[in-house]
Enzyme design. Structure first.
Site, PDB file in Angstrom:
ATOM      1  N   THR A 191      -7.159   2.023   0.670  1.00 35.64           N
ATOM      2  CA  THR A 191      -6.992   1.540  -0.695  1.00 35.64           C
ATOM      3  C   THR A 191      -7.727   2.449  -1.675  1.00 35.64           C
ATOM      4  O   THR A 191      -8.835   2.896  -1.385  1.00 35.64           O
ATOM      5  CB  THR A 191      -7.575   0.115  -0.800  1.00 35.64           C
ATOM      6  OG1 THR A 191      -6.764  -0.729  -0.005  1.00 35.64           O
ATOM      7  CG2 THR A 191      -7.613  -0.385  -2.228  1.00 35.64           C
ATOM      8  N   ARG A 219      -0.389 -13.184   1.613  1.00 31.52           N
ATOM      9  CA  ARG A 219      -1.826 -12.882   1.634  1.00 31.52           C
ATOM     10  C   ARG A 219      -2.175 -11.894   0.515  1.00 31.52           C
ATOM     11  O   ARG A 219      -1.524 -10.885   0.313  1.00 31.52           O
ATOM     12  CB  ARG A 219      -2.205 -12.295   2.985  1.00 31.52           C
ATOM     13  CG  ARG A 219      -3.687 -11.959   3.140  1.00 31.52           C
ATOM     14  CD  ARG A 219      -3.978 -10.520   2.789  1.00 31.52           C
ATOM     15  NE  ARG A 219      -5.382 -10.178   3.002  1.00 31.52           N
ATOM     16  CZ  ARG A 219      -5.926  -9.039   2.574  1.00 31.52           C
ATOM     17  NH1 ARG A 219      -5.212  -8.164   1.900  1.00 31.52           N
ATOM     18  NH2 ARG A 219      -7.194  -8.786   2.795  1.00 31.52           N
ATOM     19  N   VAL A 220      -3.232 -12.212  -0.223  1.00 26.35           N
ATOM     20  CA  VAL A 220      -3.733 -11.319  -1.270  1.00 26.35           C
ATOM     21  C   VAL A 220      -5.205 -11.058  -0.984  1.00 26.35           C
ATOM     22  O   VAL A 220      -5.949 -11.989  -0.662  1.00 26.35           O
ATOM     23  CB  VAL A 220      -3.564 -11.955  -2.673  1.00 26.35           C
ATOM     24  CG1 VAL A 220      -4.251 -11.119  -3.742  1.00 26.35           C
ATOM     25  CG2 VAL A 220      -2.082 -12.128  -3.005  1.00 26.35           C
ATOM     26  N   GLY A 221      -5.616  -9.813  -1.068  1.00 26.01           N
ATOM     27  CA  GLY A 221      -7.011  -9.463  -0.802  1.00 26.01           C
ATOM     28  C   GLY A 221      -7.827  -9.336  -2.072  1.00 26.01           C
ATOM     29  O   GLY A 221      -7.500  -9.890  -3.117  1.00 26.01           O
ATOM     30  N   ASP A 222      -8.885  -8.575  -1.970  1.00 24.79           N
ATOM     31  CA  ASP A 222      -9.832  -8.404  -3.081  1.00 24.79           C
ATOM     32  C   ASP A 222      -9.331  -7.461  -4.178  1.00 24.79           C
ATOM     33  O   ASP A 222      -9.732  -7.572  -5.329  1.00 24.79           O
ATOM     34  CB  ASP A 222     -11.139  -7.818  -2.537  1.00 24.79           C
ATOM     35  CG  ASP A 222     -10.894  -6.449  -1.897  1.00 24.79           C
ATOM     36  OD1 ASP A 222      -9.970  -6.346  -1.059  1.00 24.79           O
ATOM     37  OD2 ASP A 222     -11.587  -5.485  -2.257  1.00 24.79           O
ATOM     38  N   THR A 242     -13.573  -1.540  -1.159  1.00 29.80           N
ATOM     39  CA  THR A 242     -12.466  -1.346  -0.222  1.00 29.80           C
ATOM     40  C   THR A 242     -12.902  -1.877   1.127  1.00 29.80           C
ATOM     41  O   THR A 242     -14.090  -2.036   1.388  1.00 29.80           O
ATOM     42  CB  THR A 242     -12.049   0.144  -0.137  1.00 29.80           C
ATOM     43  OG1 THR A 242     -10.951   0.273   0.780  1.00 29.80           O
ATOM     44  CG2 THR A 242     -13.182   1.044   0.321  1.00 29.80           C
ATOM     45  N   GLY A 243     -11.923  -2.143   1.978  1.00 27.77           N
ATOM     46  CA  GLY A 243     -12.251  -2.708   3.274  1.00 27.77           C
ATOM     47  C   GLY A 243     -11.645  -4.091   3.410  1.00 27.77           C
ATOM     48  O   GLY A 243     -10.674  -4.415   2.720  1.00 27.77           O
ATOM     49  N   GLY A 245     -10.775  -7.303   2.566  1.00 22.85           N
ATOM     50  CA  GLY A 245     -10.830  -7.999   1.283  1.00 22.85           C
ATOM     51  C   GLY A 245     -11.444  -9.380   1.343  1.00 22.85           C
ATOM     52  O   GLY A 245     -12.139  -9.806   0.416  1.00 22.85           O
TER      53      GLY A 245
END
Ligand code: SD4
Length: 332
Positions: A191, A219-222, A242-243, A245
């Site tokens: 990312t 699904r939604v991350g950070d 990053t990583g 989330g």
């Protein structure tokens, strides 16, 4: 990218190099200039980004040098990776979810405190640009899914198939085993989070991703969450993560870093402190990666990760440098 081959961490050296002429606050510099009548030291033209995205970071740095403001430059920079078909975690060519749909997340923050984000968007490559449109052309901060996609077409974005031959092949391979848990090791992360400081001393940021490969649908991350994957406060500085989330979101990591800097920490100290918050409570630390980058108003920068293998790019004084990050988990 072969992050496994990274050199040993050298963050302390990186931080020291990051201070340079910018260690003096801008007001201080101004006062000195008034006294000595020397030409003023430019406060900015610095770009930093997650991982080794050399071309993207250089694009932003050159844009700053050519007089673009922080927001225009950061969008130019991250767009490079959104359009890079080889990057399997951002934009076109990004890995799909378990159902075979490529869904993108992005957010931007402007020096004036404004923010925009899009989540779970299909068929649009430049989602950071789209997030900027949400920020500037709507009364909202975030648009999701079909709503974001429809809005994109009203703004002149073109519909594109984001799946490439390579990502289709990789997906077909994945379908053979259909591992329930998304892969979350460090090879899976690419990312791009980017922060820019322009010649006026203004800071902007952007973060854009296709999220975890073969994630659950929806699904939604950070990355598109203001405060988690990205935060900018033009009085203080900015941070990006990053990583995995889920772990970044639980700590609102980027906001935390900016607030720690507001209270006196250097960008380096603040990145370390944010990772350590996760270390305190998360389980199975060796199974995932999280990493942060940060910049403050004086142009100092920092980075830190949970595991070895993270690096940031830094464009400063016309030179683009890769800086390996220090990390918490030492393995023999
Ligand atoms: C996410 N933070 O969606 C992103 C993934 C990432 O490099 O950073 N990949 O959780």
């Amino acid at each position: 990218m072969k992050r496994r081959t990274f050199l040993k961490s050298t963050t302390q050296a990186g931080v020291a190099a990051g201070i340079g002429v910018f260690a003096i606050g801008c007001n201080e510099t101004q006062k000195n200039d008034e006294k000595t009548k020397k030409p003023m030291v430019k406060p900015g033209e610095i770009a930093i980004c997650t991982w080794g995205f050399s071309k993207a970071n250089e694009t932003a740095g050159l844009a700053l040098q050519n007089g673009k403001n922080a927001l225009d430059a950061v969008i130019d920079g991250v767009s490079v990776e959104e359009e890079n078909l080889k990057n399997t975690t951002v934009g076109k060519g990004g890995a799909p979810d378990r159902e075979g749909r490529v869904t993108l997340d992005a957010c931007v923050m402007a020096p004036n405190g404004n923010a925009g984000a899009v989540v779970c968007v299909e068929n649009i490559t430049n989602v950071a640009r789209l997030a900027r449109k949400v920020m500037e052309e709507t009364p909202h901060v975030m648009l999701a899914g079909e709503g974001a996609e429809q809005f994109a077409y009203t703004q002149g974005f073109k519909k594109e198939n984001l799946m490439t031959e390579a990502s289709q092949e990789a997906y077909q391979e994945w379908l053979k085993e259909k591992e329930y848990k998304p892969i979350i090791n460090i090879e899976n992360h690419d990312t791009i989070g980017m922060l820019t400081l322009d010649k006026n001393g203004d800071i902007a940021g952007a973060c854009t991703t296709s999220g975890l490969a073969y994630k659950m649908m929806g699904r939604v991350g950070d990355s598109p969450i203001i405060g988690s994957g990205l935060y900018v406060d033009n009085e203080v500085g900015g941070a990006a993560g990053t990583g995995l989330g889920e772990e970044i979101m639980k700590k609102v990591g980027s906001f935390l870093i900016v607030e720690l800097m507001r209270n006196g920490m250097s960008p380096q100290q603040a990145c370390e402190a944010a990772v350590m918050r996760t270390v305190k409570t998360a389980k199975n630390l060796s199974d995932f990666q999280i990493a942060y980058i940060a910049i403050n108003k004086a142009g100092e920068t920092g980075s830190f990760s949970l595991q070895q293998g993270f690096a940031m790019m830094e464009y400063r004084n016309g030179t683009n440098t890769r800086k390996e990050a220090a990390f918490h988990l030492k393995t023999e």
